[in-house]
Design a protein around this motif. Sequence first.
Motif, short mmCIF file in Angstrom:
data_model
loop_
_atom_site.label_atom_id
_atom_site.label_comp_id
_atom_site.label_asym_id
_atom_site.label_seq_id
_atom_site.Cartn_x
_atom_site.Cartn_y
_atom_site.Cartn_z
N UNK A 12 0.02 -3.51 13.30
CA UNK A 12 -0.92 -2.94 12.31
C UNK A 12 -1.22 -1.45 12.49
N UNK A 13 -1.38 -0.95 13.73
CA UNK A 13 -1.63 0.50 13.86
C UNK A 13 -0.51 1.36 13.27
N UNK A 14 0.75 0.93 13.46
CA UNK A 14 1.86 1.68 12.86
C UNK A 14 1.79 1.61 11.34
N UNK A 15 1.46 0.43 10.82
CA UNK A 15 1.31 0.28 9.37
C UNK A 15 0.29 1.28 8.84
N UNK A 16 -0.84 1.41 9.54
CA UNK A 16 -1.88 2.34 9.08
C UNK A 16 -1.43 3.79 9.19
N UNK A 67 -2.05 -12.77 7.50
CA UNK A 67 -1.61 -12.19 8.77
C UNK A 67 -2.83 -11.88 9.65
N UNK A 68 -2.98 -12.63 10.72
CA UNK A 68 -4.15 -12.49 11.59
C UNK A 68 -4.26 -11.08 12.18
N UNK A 69 -3.15 -10.51 12.60
CA UNK A 69 -3.18 -9.18 13.22
C UNK A 69 -3.65 -8.10 12.26
N UNK A 74 -8.31 -4.78 10.19
CA UNK A 74 -9.26 -4.48 9.11
C UNK A 74 -10.69 -4.69 9.59
N UNK A 75 -10.92 -5.78 10.30
CA UNK A 75 -12.27 -6.07 10.82
C UNK A 75 -12.72 -4.98 11.79
#
Length: 254
Positions: A12-16, A67-69, A74-75
């Motif tokens: 997720x950090x790379x996605x962001x 997708x839990x990750x 997001x949380x």
Amino acid sequence: MVFNNFEEYDDPPIYDKENETYMPELPLLLKWASITQGTIIELACGTGRLTIPMAKNGCKLIGVDIHKGMLNEAKKKSANLGLPIEWVEQDCMKLNLTTKSNFIYSVGNSFQHFLTNQSQDNLLSSVNKHLEIGGIFIFGTRFPSVEELLQPSTEEYWRTYTDRDSLHIVDLYTISHYDALSQIQHYTTIRKYKSSDSQIVDEKSTKISLRYVFPKEMERILFYNGFKIVDVYQDWHETSATNDSYELIYVCKK
């Protein structure tokens, strides 16, 4: 989504880093939100790229993702912002929310992750069940133009960005193969990390498969699942669709 089609989202950090500041959808979504009462539902919300800005603009939202990750990211991003967002981990094809909405949307061409006719029907049926009569559903999907479908099966440069943590320059390349019988494009994305002296210090690749839907086919799918098409745009700025469109934005009413 099919098994193993999450690889692009497993960091997720790379996605962001690659997508967080890209928000062309926001004005159109806020336009519809301004005439919508009650809670808005975002499907395939990911890390909250649009959910969080929507909430910052006064909207109350439910963000749904399988997708839990991505949801955990997001949380974490919204934890101390005091925003009216409920994050829900559910399959969008099997929604079981406690509320209906007058406005449901999905961004990021998420519709293309539903690879079979059955999964598309399951998604739209699920949306229909959670949408009030007269409610609006907005989503986008890439336009299946010749240029889009017949991309090179060899490594092709896509774009470059700077990693905000390592400060490495990251060059993105893609390799694609289109299966015309299934209407699925199989992508490999290659990330080459370069130091300040342009030496490659790391390389990572991910795979994803995306389904393409032709406009007349989409009309039939939406009608079959209880939707009337209100407008079709070629971008989120409400430009009319043409044969040269890169994507199609559908505004639909139940």
